[in-house]
Motif scaffolding. Structure first.
Motif, PDB file in Angstrom:
ATOM      1  N   VAL A 246      -9.893 111.215 -12.901  1.00 25.88           N
ATOM      2  CA  VAL A 246      -9.182 111.484 -11.654  1.00 25.88           C
ATOM      3  C   VAL A 246      -8.782 112.959 -11.713  1.00 25.88           C
ATOM      4  N   ALA A 247      -9.058 113.680 -10.646  1.00 24.78           N
ATOM      5  CA  ALA A 247      -8.761 115.113 -10.609  1.00 24.78           C
ATOM      6  C   ALA A 247      -7.272 115.346 -10.834  1.00 24.78           C
ATOM      7  N   GLU A 248      -6.965 116.409 -11.575  1.00 24.60           N
ATOM      8  CA  GLU A 248      -5.563 116.754 -11.843  1.00 24.60           C
ATOM      9  C   GLU A 248      -4.821 117.062 -10.554  1.00 24.60           C
ATOM     10  N   LYS A 249      -5.489 117.778  -9.670  1.00 28.56           N
ATOM     11  CA  LYS A 249      -4.883 118.098  -8.383  1.00 28.56           C
ATOM     12  C   LYS A 249      -5.981 118.024  -7.336  1.00 28.56           C
ATOM     13  N   PRO A 250      -5.844 117.105  -6.382  1.00 31.79           N
ATOM     14  CA  PRO A 250      -6.889 117.002  -5.360  1.00 31.79           C
ATOM     15  C   PRO A 250      -7.088 118.326  -4.640  1.00 31.79           C
ATOM     16  N   ARG A 251      -8.329 118.591  -4.337  1.00 30.76           N
ATOM     17  CA  ARG A 251      -8.695 119.820  -3.637  1.00 30.76           C
ATOM     18  C   ARG A 251      -8.055 119.819  -2.252  1.00 30.76           C
ATOM     19  N   ALA A 252      -7.398 120.929  -1.912  1.00 29.51           N
ATOM     20  CA  ALA A 252      -6.818 121.063  -0.574  1.00 29.51           C
ATOM     21  C   ALA A 252      -7.935 121.429   0.394  1.00 29.51           C
TER      22      ALA A 252
END
Length: 135
Positions: free
Chosen positions: A78-84
């Protein structure tokens, strides 16, 4: 172990799309935390009794969306921070999801106020769960 992922072969929604929607729901609710490992394509395919290419397609869509990240030699996470997303792209994604939901609401005869209230409740539920509060 499928970690809450499931598919319904009798559903008209393609299996890869069901995987994508399940992962999005689990990430949105906080059930799958940033950095957590995803089952391998082969393991999930075996658990769900589907073709590995189907799982790979669902995963690829999630990687493209920035929900999952691949670490070569380590696996998919799971991505650390979803792409904005840029505003235009975000609006397009929201419009597509809203149209699917609105179509459901209209075809089952739900009044606008009832459909809108359900969206508000669902957003609140997911945000509370993600923040660790009681749902």
């Amino acid at each position: 172990m499928s970690r809450g992922l499931f598919v319904d072969p009798s559903d008209a929604v393609p299996l890869w799309k069901q995987i994508e929607e399940n992962v999005r729901r689990l990430v949105a609710s906080g059930a799958m935390k940033p950095g957590s490992a995803m089952p391998s394509v082969r393991d999930l395919a075996r658990d769900l009794s589907i073709n590995p290419a189907t799982v790979a397609k669902g995963y690829q869509h999630l990687v493209d969306a920035g929900i999952l990240a691949v670490k070569r030699g380590e696996g998919t996470f799971v991505a650390e921070k979803p792409r904005a997303l840029p505003r235009g792209e975000r609006e397009k994604e929201l419009e597509g999801g809203a149209m699917r939901y609105a179509s459901l609401a209209v075809t089952i005869g739900a009044p606008n106020d009832e459909a809108l209230e359900q969206v508000k409740r669902s957003l609140g539920f997911l945000r509370r769960k993600r923040e660790g509060g009681s749902a």
